[in-house]
Write an enzyme that holds these catalytic residues in place. Structure first.
Site, mmCIF file in Angstrom:
data_model
loop_
_atom_site.group_PDB
_atom_site.id
_atom_site.type_symbol
_atom_site.label_atom_id
_atom_site.label_comp_id
_atom_site.label_asym_id
_atom_site.label_seq_id
_atom_site.Cartn_x
_atom_site.Cartn_y
_atom_site.Cartn_z
ATOM 1 N N LYS A 42 64.064 11.109 18.769
ATOM 2 C CA LYS A 42 65.001 12.241 18.817
ATOM 3 C C LYS A 42 66.122 12.025 17.788
ATOM 4 O O LYS A 42 66.463 12.941 17.035
ATOM 5 C CB LYS A 42 65.588 12.386 20.230
ATOM 6 N N GLN A 75 68.537 10.637 28.929
ATOM 7 C CA GLN A 75 67.108 10.317 29.017
ATOM 8 C C GLN A 75 66.754 9.826 30.424
ATOM 9 O O GLN A 75 67.365 8.894 30.936
ATOM 10 C CB GLN A 75 66.770 9.229 27.973
ATOM 11 N N ASP A 135 68.407 20.273 27.661
ATOM 12 C CA ASP A 135 67.186 19.936 28.391
ATOM 13 C C ASP A 135 66.835 21.034 29.404
ATOM 14 O O ASP A 135 65.759 21.009 29.997
ATOM 15 C CB ASP A 135 67.407 18.604 29.133
#
Ligand code: NDP
Length: 290
Positions: free
Chosen positions: A54, A98, A121
């Site tokens: 990422k 994460q 997200d």
């Protein structure tokens, strides 16, 4: 034997990233540099790989990229403080924590602590509500959005189609089902308590597998001519590989592919789409927050 169309996630992701590159340049010309912060807690090797790629993609597109690595023993309070600081940082438009988190940390309260306008997200309840409402200012979580992009590329007629989604997680199954419904598919969500799963799947013009069971979907579960999107990423033992394992999806690809009009491979299907959609969401956040 039918030759299915292979939905190549790598090349579709590359074209999404090219669009992102152009939009990044346009935003920078207006004085806005899109910024993404990724928070990694602990030393889970798979998470470290995801976070690394990422950060690399951000750098490649010219984003402002923040990578925060915290020790495995981080407390809930410490993590919430990091999130609060990122919420307040005007250079950061998107925040991604994460998962999975070490077990002393509570994921739902971390999700709720992220500013909904920075929740790229798409997991915050406000963004889930916007998905249900069809409000385009919300963020759609990246793997479902990437699956829909591949479906679009397949050329499948979604409106009026029978779509079956196997899996009902908040991360994949439920959002992808809502996205299919928004495009006027007739949607069935199957899960571990569904009866006669093969018969349910055989109805599908569009079959999306998001289960986490290696090669569960067999050829006789699939209607000839269906479009199959395999979200599953499973690591299984394979003595013929140097590493001793290989990645496989939830679909028995060699059996199923010849019956399909189009199918995603694993790896190289939905997987590469996830990061591309994260970058797209970060651009949306930068546009909206300015
Ligand atoms: P979860 O474990 O959260 O959900 C799995 C779902 O599958 C549950 O709803 C469960 O039902 C259902 N299920 C489990 N066993 C069966 C069964 N035998 N028959 C029918 N349904 C079953 O997984 P995720 O949704 O997070 O992930 C699914 C897969 O997608 C995994 O392989 C994961 O690695 C992969 N993934 C891939 C991503 C990518 O970038 N390509 C990103 C995210 C996930 P119930 O609710 O009843 O328990």
């Amino acid at each position: 034997m039918n030759q299915p169309r292979i939905l190549d996630g790598k090349s579709v992701a590359a074209s999404v990233l090219e669009e992102c590159r152009a939009e990044t340049a346009a935003l920078k010309a207006k004085g806005i540099t899109p910024g993404l912060a990724v928070v990694l807690v602990g030393d889970d090797p798979a998470s470290a790989v995801y976070v690394g790629s990422k950060a690399r993609t951000c750098a490649d597109l010219g984003f402002h990229s923040v990578k925060i690595e915290l020790p495995a023993e981080t407390t809930q309070e410490e993590l919430l403080k990091v999130v609060a600081d990122l919420n307040a940082d005007p250079a950061v438009h998107g925040i991604l924590v994460q998962f999975p988190l070490p077990k002393q940390l509570d994921e739902p309260s971390v999700i709720r602590a992220i500013h909904p306008g920075k929740d790229v997200d798409g997991l915050h309840p406000e963004n889930v509500a916007k998905l249900v409402l069809g409000d385009p200012t919300g963020f759609v979580s990246c793997t479902p959005a990437g699956s829909m992009k591949l479906l679009e590329v397949s050329g499948a007629e979604i409106s009026g189609a029978e779509a079956v989604v196997i899996g009902r997680s908040m991360l994949v199954g439920k959002p992808v089902a809502l996205l299919l419904l928004a495009q006027n598919a007739t949607v069935t969500i199957a899960h571990s308590r569904s009866k006669d799963l093969p018969a349910i799947c055989r109805r599908a013009d569009i079959l999306i597998a998001a289960v986490g069971r290696p090669e569960m979907v067999k050829a006789d579960w699939v209607k000839p001519g269906a479009v199959v999107i395999d979200v599953g990423i499973n690591r299984i033992p394979d003595p013929s590989k140097k590493s001793g394992h290989r990645l496989t999806g939830d679909v028995d690809y060699p059996e199923v592919a010849p019956r399909c009009a189009a199918i995603t491979p694993v790896p190289g299907g939905v997987g590469p789409m996830t990061i591309a959609m994260l970058m797209k969401n970060t651009l949306q956040a930068a546009r909206q927050l300015g």
